[in-house]
Enzyme design. Sequence first.
Site, mmCIF file in Angstrom:
data_model
loop_
_atom_site.group_PDB
_atom_site.id
_atom_site.type_symbol
_atom_site.label_atom_id
_atom_site.label_comp_id
_atom_site.label_asym_id
_atom_site.label_seq_id
_atom_site.Cartn_x
_atom_site.Cartn_y
_atom_site.Cartn_z
ATOM 1 N N TYR A 149 3.194 -11.299 -10.384
ATOM 2 C CA TYR A 149 4.384 -11.747 -11.088
ATOM 3 C C TYR A 149 4.918 -13.050 -10.486
ATOM 4 O O TYR A 149 4.231 -13.726 -9.723
ATOM 5 C CB TYR A 149 5.418 -10.623 -11.117
ATOM 6 C CG TYR A 149 4.910 -9.404 -11.857
ATOM 7 C CD1 TYR A 149 4.524 -9.498 -13.197
ATOM 8 C CD2 TYR A 149 4.766 -8.175 -11.220
ATOM 9 C CE1 TYR A 149 4.026 -8.400 -13.877
ATOM 10 C CE2 TYR A 149 4.262 -7.072 -11.897
ATOM 11 C CZ TYR A 149 3.898 -7.186 -13.225
ATOM 12 O OH TYR A 149 3.390 -6.105 -13.895
ATOM 13 N N ARG B 72 8.881 -6.564 -1.855
ATOM 14 C CA ARG B 72 7.537 -6.033 -2.075
ATOM 15 C C ARG B 72 6.531 -7.182 -2.147
ATOM 16 O O ARG B 72 6.762 -8.178 -2.849
ATOM 17 C CB ARG B 72 7.468 -5.217 -3.369
ATOM 18 C CG ARG B 72 6.196 -4.359 -3.433
ATOM 19 C CD ARG B 72 6.088 -3.553 -4.691
ATOM 20 N NE ARG B 72 5.345 -2.315 -4.428
ATOM 21 C CZ ARG B 72 4.678 -1.625 -5.351
ATOM 22 N NH1 ARG B 72 4.641 -2.041 -6.598
ATOM 23 N NH2 ARG B 72 4.058 -0.511 -5.036
#
Length: 378
Positions: free
Chosen positions: A182, A229
Site C-alpha cells: 500500500y 505495520r
Amino acid sequence: MASLFEPFDLNGTRLSNRIVMAPMTRSRAAEDVPDELGALYYRQRASAGLIISEGTPISRQGQGYLYNPGIFGPDQVAGWAKATRAVHERGGVFFAQIWHVGRVSHTSVQVAGAAPVGPSDKQGGMAFGYNENGQPDMLEASRPRRLATHEVRDIVPDFAQAAVNSREAGFDGVEIHGANGYLFEQFLNPGVNDRDDEYGGSRENRCRLLIEVVDEVSKMIGARRVGVRLSPFGTLFDMPEYEDNGETYLYLAREFNKRGLAYVHLHDQGGQGMPPMPRDYLRRFRDVYQGTLLLAGNLDQAEAEKLVDEGTIDLPVFGRYFTSNPDLVERMQNGWPLADFDPATFYGGDARGYVDFPTYPEEQARIERERMIQESSS
C-alpha cells in the site's frame, strides 16, 4: 519462560495476554460504515490481549475496496464507537489500523471516477470495485496518478485526523499501515518510487513520508498509542524486489527506536504464498529495534511460544484462525481443538462465516443436546 497467557504492558496499556488478533479485511460494512454486525464480530473476539481492526481508510482517496469501514466521516466514527464499546465491555484493548492504499485502487471506488494516486504512475495490484456491468468484482487496479509534492505533504494531516477520529470513536490507539504494497510501501520501494523530490531517491527520502506521518500522529494522540505495520521483503500487489530492502527497514527500526511507540508490527508474507521473510532477518531487526515487536505470518501456537520465549518477538499475531475461533485464546490455553476457517467467507457476505462460529463450550453443549435428543428418541 514467558507465557502467552500472562498480562503484558504495551507501553502503558495493560493487555490481559500476549495474543494479538491481526487486522483482517472482511468487507462487510454497507456504505463503508461500521455497523452492529461488525461490533458483534469484534466483541466475540475480545478475549485477545489486543485486537487490531481491519484496515480503515483515512479518506475516500485512500480506499481501494468496497465495503471497508472508513474513519473519515462522522457516521463512520459513530459506527466504530459501537465496536469499541463492545470490545471494552469485555475488557479488551482495541487499536484501529489506519490506511491509505495508494495505487491499489480503482476508478469506480474513487470520487467522480478519479484515478488512484501514488508516488508514481506505475500500475500494480488488485482492487475490489465495480466492473463494467456495475457489479462488485475484483479488478486490476487502475493506472495511478503521480502525486505532486504538496499533495504528498497533504496526506500527513489526513492520517493525523484519522488518528484523532479513532480516539473519538473510542479506540485505545492506532496502527499505521505501512505494509503489504500500500501507499507507504510504494514510497519505500525504489522500483515504484521514481521521484526526484524530497520523497524519492535516497533511503532517507523514501522513508520520509512514513516517518512524517508517525511523528504527526504521535503529536496528536501520543506516541505510546501508535503502532506501525511493516512487511520487509514483501512482494504483494506487484511490489518489485530491490537490493536496499533489508537496510531500508533497519533504518526505519532505528528511527522508530527514538520515538517511544507502542509497537512495530512485522508481517511475514510467507503465509500468503509470497516469499517468506528470512528468520535471520527477523533476528537482525529485533537486535536493532528495542521496543515491543509483533510478528504476523501463519504462526501456530508452538512457534509463537518459541519466538516469545527466546526474546525474538514480544507479541504473536494470529489472523485466519480468529475468523473461525472467536474464543481462540481460550482454545489455545486449554488445548481445545481449533475450528477450521473458511476462505470462501473471508470477504463480503453477511453473518455466515462472520459471527456464526460457536465457542468450544457452545459447540460441545450443542453436541450434548443432540446426543440426548437422539437417545430419547431411540
